[in-house]
Design an enzyme around this catalytic site. Structure first.
Site, PDB file in Angstrom:
ATOM      1  N   GLU A   1      65.587 -13.999  36.786  1.00 27.63           N
ATOM      2  CA  GLU A   1      66.557 -13.786  35.710  1.00 27.63           C
ATOM      3  C   GLU A   1      67.925 -14.224  36.198  1.00 27.63           C
ATOM      4  OE1 GLU A   1      65.951  -9.647  34.507  1.00 27.63           O
ATOM      5  OE2 GLU A   1      64.504 -10.355  33.029  1.00 27.63           O
TER       6      GLU A   1
ATOM      7  N   ASN B   1      68.191   2.416  34.200  1.00 30.64           N
ATOM      8  CA  ASN B   1      69.245   2.440  35.232  1.00 30.64           C
ATOM      9  C   ASN B   1      70.400   1.478  34.947  1.00 30.64           C
ATOM     10  OD1 ASN B   1      67.583   0.265  35.830  1.00 30.64           O
ATOM     11  ND2 ASN B   1      67.766   0.514  38.037  1.00 30.64           N
TER      12      ASN B   1
ATOM     13  N   CYS C   1      67.285  -1.078  41.725  1.00 31.36           N
ATOM     14  CA  CYS C   1      66.166  -1.718  42.431  1.00 31.36           C
ATOM     15  C   CYS C   1      66.664  -2.421  43.685  1.00 31.36           C
ATOM     16  CB  CYS C   1      65.472  -2.709  41.518  1.00 31.36           C
ATOM     17  SG  CYS C   1      66.631  -3.874  40.800  1.00 31.36           S
TER      18      CYS C   1
ATOM     19  N   GLU D   1      60.132  -7.745  36.786  1.00 27.98           N
ATOM     20  CA  GLU D   1      61.227  -7.364  37.698  1.00 27.98           C
ATOM     21  C   GLU D   1      60.956  -5.918  38.082  1.00 27.98           C
ATOM     22  OE1 GLU D   1      63.603  -9.256  38.822  1.00 27.98           O
ATOM     23  OE2 GLU D   1      63.561 -10.982  37.481  1.00 27.98           O
TER      24      GLU D   1
HETATM   25  P1  NAP Z   1      59.583   2.763  34.338  1.00 26.95           P
HETATM   26  O1  NAP Z   1      59.171   4.171  34.298  1.00 26.95           O
HETATM   27  O2  NAP Z   1      58.634   1.752  34.841  1.00 26.95           O
HETATM   28  O3  NAP Z   1      60.057   2.412  32.847  1.00 26.95           O
HETATM   29  C1  NAP Z   1      60.584   1.162  32.512  1.00 26.95           C
HETATM   30  C2  NAP Z   1      60.349   0.889  31.044  1.00 26.95           C
HETATM   31  O4  NAP Z   1      58.945   0.840  30.797  1.00 26.95           O
HETATM   32  C3  NAP Z   1      60.906   1.957  30.109  1.00 26.95           C
HETATM   33  O5  NAP Z   1      61.345   1.332  28.935  1.00 26.95           O
HETATM   34  C4  NAP Z   1      59.675   2.806  29.836  1.00 26.95           C
HETATM   35  O6  NAP Z   1      59.729   3.507  28.623  1.00 26.95           O
HETATM   36  C5  NAP Z   1      58.604   1.755  29.770  1.00 26.95           C
HETATM   37  N1  NAP Z   1      57.258   2.242  30.019  1.00 26.95           N
HETATM   38  C6  NAP Z   1      56.865   3.283  30.800  1.00 26.95           C
HETATM   39  N2  NAP Z   1      55.511   3.379  30.788  1.00 26.95           N
HETATM   40  C7  NAP Z   1      55.060   2.384  29.980  1.00 26.95           C
HETATM   41  C8  NAP Z   1      53.762   1.950  29.578  1.00 26.95           C
HETATM   42  N3  NAP Z   1      52.656   2.558  29.995  1.00 26.95           N
HETATM   43  N4  NAP Z   1      53.670   0.901  28.748  1.00 26.95           N
HETATM   44  C9  NAP Z   1      54.770   0.250  28.312  1.00 26.95           C
HETATM   45  N5  NAP Z   1      56.026   0.616  28.664  1.00 26.95           N
HETATM   46  C10 NAP Z   1      56.165   1.657  29.494  1.00 26.95           C
HETATM   47  O7  NAP Z   1      60.896   2.525  35.209  1.00 26.95           O
HETATM   48  P2  NAP Z   1      62.249   3.323  35.148  1.00 26.95           P
HETATM   49  O8  NAP Z   1      62.061   4.624  35.824  1.00 26.95           O
HETATM   50  O9  NAP Z   1      62.817   3.294  33.781  1.00 26.95           O
HETATM   51  O10 NAP Z   1      63.176   2.362  36.023  1.00 26.95           O
HETATM   52  C11 NAP Z   1      63.255   2.432  37.373  1.00 26.95           C
HETATM   53  C12 NAP Z   1      62.419   1.337  38.029  1.00 26.95           C
HETATM   54  O11 NAP Z   1      62.845   0.056  37.567  1.00 26.95           O
HETATM   55  C13 NAP Z   1      62.588   1.304  39.531  1.00 26.95           C
HETATM   56  O12 NAP Z   1      61.354   1.138  40.151  1.00 26.95           O
HETATM   57  C14 NAP Z   1      63.472   0.073  39.751  1.00 26.95           C
HETATM   58  O13 NAP Z   1      63.349  -0.492  41.034  1.00 26.95           O
HETATM   59  C15 NAP Z   1      63.020  -0.830  38.669  1.00 26.95           C
HETATM   60  N6  NAP Z   1      64.042  -1.840  38.369  1.00 26.95           N
HETATM   61  C16 NAP Z   1      63.799  -3.128  38.748  1.00 26.95           C
HETATM   62  C17 NAP Z   1      64.762  -4.102  38.522  1.00 26.95           C
HETATM   63  C18 NAP Z   1      64.528  -5.524  38.935  1.00 26.95           C
HETATM   64  O14 NAP Z   1      65.204  -6.401  38.406  1.00 26.95           O
HETATM   65  N7  NAP Z   1      63.615  -5.802  39.851  1.00 26.95           N
HETATM   66  C19 NAP Z   1      65.950  -3.755  37.880  1.00 26.95           C
HETATM   67  C20 NAP Z   1      66.167  -2.430  37.507  1.00 26.95           C
HETATM   68  C21 NAP Z   1      65.177  -1.472  37.757  1.00 26.95           C
HETATM   69  P3  NAP Z   1      60.106   5.071  28.583  1.00 26.95           P
HETATM   70  O15 NAP Z   1      61.554   5.138  28.792  1.00 26.95           O
HETATM   71  O16 NAP Z   1      59.711   5.493  27.231  1.00 26.95           O
HETATM   72  O17 NAP Z   1      59.324   5.743  29.653  1.00 26.95           O
END
Ligand code: NAP
Length: 491
Positions: free
Chosen positions: A470, A163, A296, A262
């Site tokens: 962060e 994102n 997020c 995060e």
């Molecule tokens: P995600 O599905 O959790 O993926 C995040 C990262 O993790 C991607 O690089 C993904 O790779 C990788 N990943 C997925 N499954 C994995 C596994 N089993 N082992 C190791 N790595 C794995 O999240 P997203 O859909 O990309 O992002 C949206 C989420 O991020 C939302 O929940 C949002 O709230 C959160 N977010 C939080 C913050 C914060 O600072 N708190 C900031 C931004 C976003 P792939 O792309 O290959 O699946």
């Protein structure tokens, strides 16, 4: 490349390195290639390297080797590398923004804002690199001395989401370089291009070989787990969903890895009866619609005092209903596509669930026909308490407006979630503001403002939104180990 690309789009795509960066060399992925898609058209932009477990291990090996010398590089030199990279990003902000819009979908102006925000972490930590301190005190008994020092934690693994393709990387890379750490970065497979360009910029800024390694992969889980369990790794920092975060925390337990998380959010946006409604609507537009709601920190639910709720919802629907939906590169577009069909279907399901239970659609509430993953910006009112979108992260351009009668009820509703990332509070009564802020269970609060992100401030959550911070002086602590020396001197 897609048939619809302009010459400037093609030029920036051509400039992106498409291989893995391991030990200062750009190499092919042993698992072949994977395609990167434009979510506004569904067309493939380009192919990039797909890493195998062996590639990922080689990247960690390179980080481990580079750490041995990089930890001793002078703080000023580490800061200067970050400063040069910051200046290069700012100079190339337009092309980086275009690249980000192409792979992620957000409108160009928002992509440029992310480039500026992302670069700010490199500038902030360029300045922090020379301010890593310890302390020295006389032991309380008078004899002996207490000395503390901070040292880099070691090779790190960074896993980032789609994102914010650049800023979620620089929030980790900036403080890690400032602290003297080396790293392997794995960007999301949907938006790896911004990270690959950032790696090239850091290379050109003089970052020594092996300090930053980048692996892109179609199969994240299988290539990350062996690294998380590898004793050469000393730190994991993850930004992404709470669901994946839980899995990674469990994997990290084996070697009691230092971990920062995060994770997801479910931000409440509280509007009290004494709020400046114009300001609240302006803030709501940012808190909800920035990044198409795919943040997020996105306001997930609006809790508005019953005396002003109808008026607030009406004004919000007027603004949101007037947003221009389209490919983020087009003039005047304020809402791009969602990242993929899965995300769009999830948003549509949450809206259907709420409407099925009695919510009223004030604007939007539907998919946009045609190519790409567009969903109409939406405002819903009369939200029933059992609607799923009050509990789940919507991650899309949907604003549900609910009501409350008392301050206690507003706080109880706001805290009624397992998440605790951020809350927004609109009131003009300073006493109320403090009462409410002190009772909200979140790591961050926007008081009369809809945006909290700032390179100089500690970003992070409570509860299941994660741990660690962060940004700001706090952000570099995640990459430093504390050492205490008991000194038998002075007696
Ligand atoms: P995600 O599905 O959790 O993926 C995040 C990262 O993790 C991607 O690089 C993904 O790779 C990788 N990943 C997925 N499954 C994995 C596994 N089993 N082992 C190791 N790595 C794995 O999240 P997203 O859909 O990309 O992002 C949206 C989420 O991020 C939302 O929940 C949002 O709230 C959160 N977010 C939080 C913050 C914060 O600072 N708190 C900031 C931004 C976003 P792939 O792309 O290959 O699946």
């Amino acid at each position: 490349m897609a048939a619809t690309a302009s010459a400037s789009e093609q030029a920036i795509l051509d400039a992106v390195p498409k291989q893995l960066l391991i030990g200062g060399r750009w190499v092919d992925g042993s698992a072949g290639t994977l395609g990167v898609e434009d979510p506004a058209t569904g067309e493939t932009l380009c192919e990039i390297a797909d890493a195998s477990v062996e590639d990922a291990k080689a990247a960690l090996g390179a980080a481990d080797e580079a750490f041995r010398t990089f930890r001793g590089v002078a703080p000023r030199e580490r800061g200067d590398i970050l400063r040069r990279a910051y200046e290069a990003i700012v100079a190339r902000a337009d092309e980086l923004a275009l690249l980000m819009t192409m792979e992620m979908g957000k409108p160009l102006a928002e992509a440029k804002a992310e480039v500026t925000y992302g670069a700010a972490f490199l500038r902030w930590y360029a300045e922090e690199a020379v301010r890593i301190n310890g302390r020295f005190t006389v032991n309380e008994a008078g004899a002996g001395r207490v000395l503390t020092m901070k040292q880099p934690v070691g090779p790190c693994l960074f896993i980032t989401p789609w994102n914010f393709p650049l800023a979620m990387g620089t929030r980790k890379i900036g403080p890690a370089i400032a602290a003297g750490c080396s790293m392997v970065v794995k960007p999301a497979k949907q938006t790896p291009l911004s990270m690959l360009m950032l790696a090239r910029i850091l290379e050109e800024a003089g970052l020594p070989d092996g300090v930053l390694n980048v692996v892109t992969a179609s199969s994240s889980g299988s290539i990350m787990e062996p690294l998380i369990k590898d004793p050469r790794l000393r730190k994991l920092s993850f930004t992404g969903s709470t669901e994946v975060g839980r899995t990674l925390i469990a994997q990290s337990a084996d070697q009691v890895l230092k971990v920062s998380m995060e994770l997801g959010g479910n931000a409440p946006f509280l509007v009290f009866e004494d709020a400046d409604l114009d300001a609240a609507v302006d803030g709501a537009m940012i808190a909800k619609m920035r990044n198409g709601g795919e943040a997020c920190t996105s306001a997930n639910r609006f809790h508005v005092h019953e005396s002003v709720a109808d008026e607030f919802a009406r004004r919000l629907a007027e603004r949101i209903g007037a947003m221009k939906v389209g490919r983020g590169t087009e003039d005047g577009v304020t809402m791009g596509p969602l990242i993929d069909e899965a995300q769009r279907s999830k948003v549509a399901e949450l809206v259907e669930d709420a409407v099925g239970k009695g919510a009223k659609v004030l604007c939007g509430g539907r998919r946009v026909d045609g190519a790409g993953y567009f969903y109409a910006p939406t405002v819903l009112s009369n939200i029933p308490d059992d609607a799923n979108l009050l509990r789940e992260e919507i991650f899309g351009p949907v604003a549900p407006v609910t009501t409350f009668a008392t301050e206690d009820e507003a706080i109880a509703r706001a805290n009624d979630t397992e998440y605790g990332l951020v809350a927004y509070v609109y009131t003009q009564d300073v006493n109320r503001a403090f009462r409410v802020i002190e009772r909200l269970d979140t790591g961050m609060i926007g008081l009369n403002q809809g945006l909290v992100s700032n390179a100089g401030a500690p970003f992070g959550g409570w509860k299941q939104s994660g741990f660690g911070r962060e940004g700001g002086p706090e952000g570099i602590e995640e990459y430093l180990e504390l050492k205490y020396v008991a000194m038998n001197v002075g007696s």
